[in-house]
Structures are given as C-alpha cells and as structure tokens.
Design a protein around this motif. Structure first.
Motif, mmCIF file in Angstrom:
data_model
loop_
_atom_site.group_PDB
_atom_site.id
_atom_site.type_symbol
_atom_site.label_atom_id
_atom_site.label_comp_id
_atom_site.label_asym_id
_atom_site.label_seq_id
_atom_site.Cartn_x
_atom_site.Cartn_y
_atom_site.Cartn_z
ATOM 1 N N LEU A 1 0.836 -1.195 0.000
ATOM 2 C CA LEU A 1 0.000 0.000 0.000
ATOM 3 C C LEU A 1 0.871 1.244 0.000
ATOM 4 N N LEU A 2 0.295 2.334 -0.490
ATOM 5 C CA LEU A 2 0.902 3.641 -0.314
ATOM 6 C C LEU A 2 0.478 4.135 1.064
ATOM 7 N N LEU A 3 1.401 4.191 1.993
ATOM 8 C CA LEU A 3 1.072 4.515 3.381
ATOM 9 C C LEU A 3 1.129 6.023 3.620
ATOM 10 N N PRO A 4 0.334 6.512 4.549
ATOM 11 C CA PRO A 4 0.288 7.960 4.791
ATOM 12 C C PRO A 4 1.544 8.468 5.481
ATOM 13 N N GLU A 5 1.740 9.766 5.392
ATOM 14 C CA GLU A 5 2.803 10.403 6.159
ATOM 15 C C GLU A 5 2.312 10.524 7.594
ATOM 16 N N ALA A 6 2.789 9.652 8.437
ATOM 17 C CA ALA A 6 2.323 9.608 9.823
ATOM 18 C C ALA A 6 3.359 8.854 10.645
ATOM 19 N N GLY A 7 3.073 8.673 11.941
ATOM 20 C CA GLY A 7 3.964 7.889 12.785
ATOM 21 C C GLY A 7 3.951 6.424 12.397
ATOM 22 N N HIS A 8 4.938 5.690 12.885
ATOM 23 C CA HIS A 8 5.090 4.288 12.491
ATOM 24 C C HIS A 8 3.843 3.466 12.788
ATOM 25 N N TRP A 9 3.297 3.602 14.006
ATOM 26 C CA TRP A 9 2.165 2.754 14.374
ATOM 27 C C TRP A 9 0.946 3.059 13.517
ATOM 28 N N ARG A 10 0.722 4.329 13.210
ATOM 29 C CA ARG A 10 -0.451 4.665 12.401
ATOM 30 C C ARG A 10 -0.274 4.156 10.978
ATOM 31 N N ARG A 11 0.928 4.254 10.451
ATOM 32 C CA ARG A 11 1.187 3.706 9.116
ATOM 33 C C ARG A 11 0.962 2.188 9.106
ATOM 34 N N MET A 12 1.444 1.526 10.133
ATOM 35 C CA MET A 12 1.258 0.079 10.224
ATOM 36 C C MET A 12 -0.215 -0.279 10.384
ATOM 37 N N ALA A 13 -0.969 0.551 11.097
ATOM 38 C CA ALA A 13 -2.396 0.290 11.273
ATOM 39 C C ALA A 13 -3.122 0.327 9.934
ATOM 40 N N VAL A 14 -2.758 1.254 9.069
ATOM 41 C CA VAL A 14 -3.363 1.324 7.729
ATOM 42 C C VAL A 14 -3.058 0.049 6.952
ATOM 43 N N LEU A 15 -1.820 -0.383 6.999
ATOM 44 C CA LEU A 15 -1.415 -1.602 6.309
ATOM 45 C C LEU A 15 -2.100 -2.825 6.907
ATOM 46 N N TYR A 16 -2.110 -2.910 8.228
ATOM 47 C CA TYR A 16 -2.647 -4.093 8.895
ATOM 48 C C TYR A 16 -4.167 -4.186 8.790
ATOM 49 N N ASP A 17 -4.833 -3.057 8.632
ATOM 50 C CA ASP A 17 -6.275 -3.094 8.429
ATOM 51 C C ASP A 17 -6.607 -3.837 7.137
ATOM 52 N N THR A 18 -5.825 -3.603 6.107
ATOM 53 C CA THR A 18 -6.021 -4.308 4.841
ATOM 54 C C THR A 18 -5.698 -5.788 4.986
ATOM 55 N N VAL A 19 -4.621 -6.089 5.686
ATOM 56 C CA VAL A 19 -4.255 -7.493 5.906
ATOM 57 C C VAL A 19 -5.338 -8.209 6.709
ATOM 58 N N ALA A 20 -5.842 -7.555 7.749
ATOM 59 C CA ALA A 20 -6.881 -8.162 8.577
ATOM 60 C C ALA A 20 -8.123 -8.475 7.753
ATOM 61 N N ASP A 21 -8.506 -7.563 6.871
ATOM 62 C CA ASP A 21 -9.666 -7.819 6.011
ATOM 63 C C ASP A 21 -9.418 -9.018 5.103
ATOM 64 N N SER A 22 -8.204 -9.122 4.584
ATOM 65 C CA SER A 22 -7.872 -10.249 3.712
ATOM 66 C C SER A 22 -7.918 -11.562 4.478
ATOM 67 N N VAL A 23 -7.374 -11.568 5.695
ATOM 68 C CA VAL A 23 -7.408 -12.767 6.538
ATOM 69 C C VAL A 23 -8.851 -13.153 6.849
ATOM 70 N N ALA A 24 -9.665 -12.184 7.224
ATOM 71 C CA ALA A 24 -11.062 -12.466 7.550
ATOM 72 C C ALA A 24 -11.801 -13.058 6.357
ATOM 73 N N LYS A 25 -11.538 -12.536 5.183
ATOM 74 C CA LYS A 25 -12.192 -13.037 3.976
ATOM 75 C C LYS A 25 -11.797 -14.488 3.707
ATOM 76 N N LEU A 26 -10.515 -14.774 3.803
ATOM 77 C CA LEU A 26 -10.037 -16.134 3.536
ATOM 78 C C LEU A 26 -10.600 -17.123 4.549
ATOM 79 N N VAL A 27 -10.587 -16.730 5.811
ATOM 80 C CA VAL A 27 -11.119 -17.609 6.852
ATOM 81 C C VAL A 27 -12.611 -17.853 6.622
ATOM 82 N N GLY A 28 -13.319 -16.807 6.231
ATOM 83 C CA GLY A 28 -14.740 -16.953 5.955
ATOM 84 C C GLY A 28 -15.028 -17.888 4.799
#
Length: 240
Positions: free
Chosen positions: A24-51
């Motif tokens: 992903l193109l991550l926002p200009e922000a602190g490390h944790w907030r940038r990771m949260a943007v990335l991990y939100d997408t990963v979490a959605d992908s994991v949830a979809k696969l598990v479903g």
C-alpha cells in the motif's frame, strides 16, 4: 507482506510462493499509524479467507504482522489462542523497551498492553494471557523476564510442544524463524545462539498443526536477503 514494520522491502525473500502480495501507499504519519493502515487491509484479507474456509499463511519481515492476523481472525468471528515460536519474548511495551524497537512488542500488545498504540485502531480485542503459549524465548531482556515471571502466559521449550501444553480452542500459530539456532540460518537480523535445529522446529510445528485446530499461520522472515535463508526454511513452510 514484503514489509519490516512500515518499511517496504523491495528485495524481500519469502520462503513460500505467494497467492497474494499486499502493498500500500502509506500515509505520512507515525510508524504505528502507518502500520495500522497496512494491517487493516491485511486483517480484512485474513477475515475473507477464513470466511471462505481457508487457513491463511501470512509471511512478512517481522512479528508485528501478527496483530493484523489476529485482528482478521476476530473479524471472522474467531477468538484465537496463540502459540508463539520465537527466540525472543516480544513482550516489551513502549515504556519497558530498551532499544525502542517496535518489533519487540507484538505479543505484549496482543494480550492487551497499551491498546491505544495500535489495537484500538484495528478493533483488536486482547487475547487472555492463559491462552498464549510462548515457545523457546531464550533471549529475554530483564523487563521481559520480569513480566513473564508474573504473567499467565505458558512457556515451554520446542521439544515440549505437544497437546498437553497447547491452549484450548482455535490456534493462531506464529513462528519467528530466529527461534532456530543462528548457526543454521545465516543472515538473521537478531540471531540467538544455542537454539533448536530446523528439524526440531519443523517437527514441533507439525505437532501443533496435527491438532487440527490451527486457523492461521504467521511466519516472520527476520533475515536480510542474499544469504539463502528463505530456501533453508522453505521445507518447513511447505509443511504449514
């Protein structure tokens, strides 16, 4: 996930052939907030696969991606236990860390510490300590050792991993490959001497999988490229 924390790794060497690569193109922000943007997408992908009835295997350059995997399982309606293979404890907090390294905190964050750091951003609920098994963790900083001495997290050696020590319920199986003796894996970022062999780790992981309760797997590929390390652990990952 070709990332180390919020840094994309263009030459990331994964030990598996990926069906999906998340960048992903991550926002200009602190490390944790940038990771949260990335991990939100990963979490959605994991949830979809598990479903869809799949068991996702997520590989990245560090252990913090586990936050995304567990969040994804929870989004799919699963409350997972955790079996965590690692040479290190990964149970620092922002207050206890000696180095400031964010990759030394994910397991502590998963059990509920400092939710404002990233868990709240992901909607991640804490995993009870008694539902976590920490395997090996032979290289601990003093604050980590102090915390674990009073925590309800179960600890065991690689050779002891089997049904009697495993937590109840569905399992998120996490392996940081630096759990393997640094003599066997060249190029590790944080090698720890005196650990188990690749063969012993592979057998222990198989015993967890044989429970039939593993719902997702995380692989932390904590190495620098150019040493052939991915090829050395590929047989282990193939079995997962």
């Amino acid at each position: 996930m070709p990332y180390h924390l919020d840094e994309r790794l263009p030459d990331f060497e994964a030990p598996v052939e990926a069906d999906e690569t998340i960048t992903l193109l991550l926002p200009e922000a602190g490390h944790w907030r940038r990771m949260a943007v990335l991990y939100d997408t990963v979490a959605d992908s994991v949830a979809k696969l598990v479903g869809e009835g799949d068991r996702p295997v997520v590989v990245s350059g560090d252990c913090t991606t586990s936050l995304a995997v567990v969040a994804g399982l929870q989004r799919a309606g699963i409350s997972p236990s955790i079996v965590w293979f690692d040479a290190h404890g990964d149970v620092h907090t922002p207050q206890s860390t000696l180095s400031g390294y964010l990759g030394g905190m994910p397991l502590r964050l998963l059990v509920g510490a400092n939710p404002e750091v990233i868990a709240d951003l992901l909607g991640l609920e804490p995993v009870p300590e008694q539902r976590v098994v920490l395997v090996d963790a032979r290289d601990l900083d003093p604050p980590e050792a102090e915390y674990l001495a009073g925590a309800e997290i179960i600890r065991c050696e690689v050779a002891e991993v089997d049904e009697p020590v495993l937590p109840d319920g569905p399992i998120y199986l996490h392996v940081d490959f630096d759990v393997i003796d640094g003599e066997e894996l060249p190029g590790l970022l944080y090698p720890a001497p005196g650990g188990p062999s690749r063969k012993k780790v592979g057998k222990a992981l198989r015993r967890v999988l044989d429970t039939g309760r593993v719902v997702a797997v995380g692989g932390a590929c904590t190495w620098v490229p150019g040493h052939g390390t991915a090829a050395l652990v590929e047989p282990i990952m193939t079995g997962l």
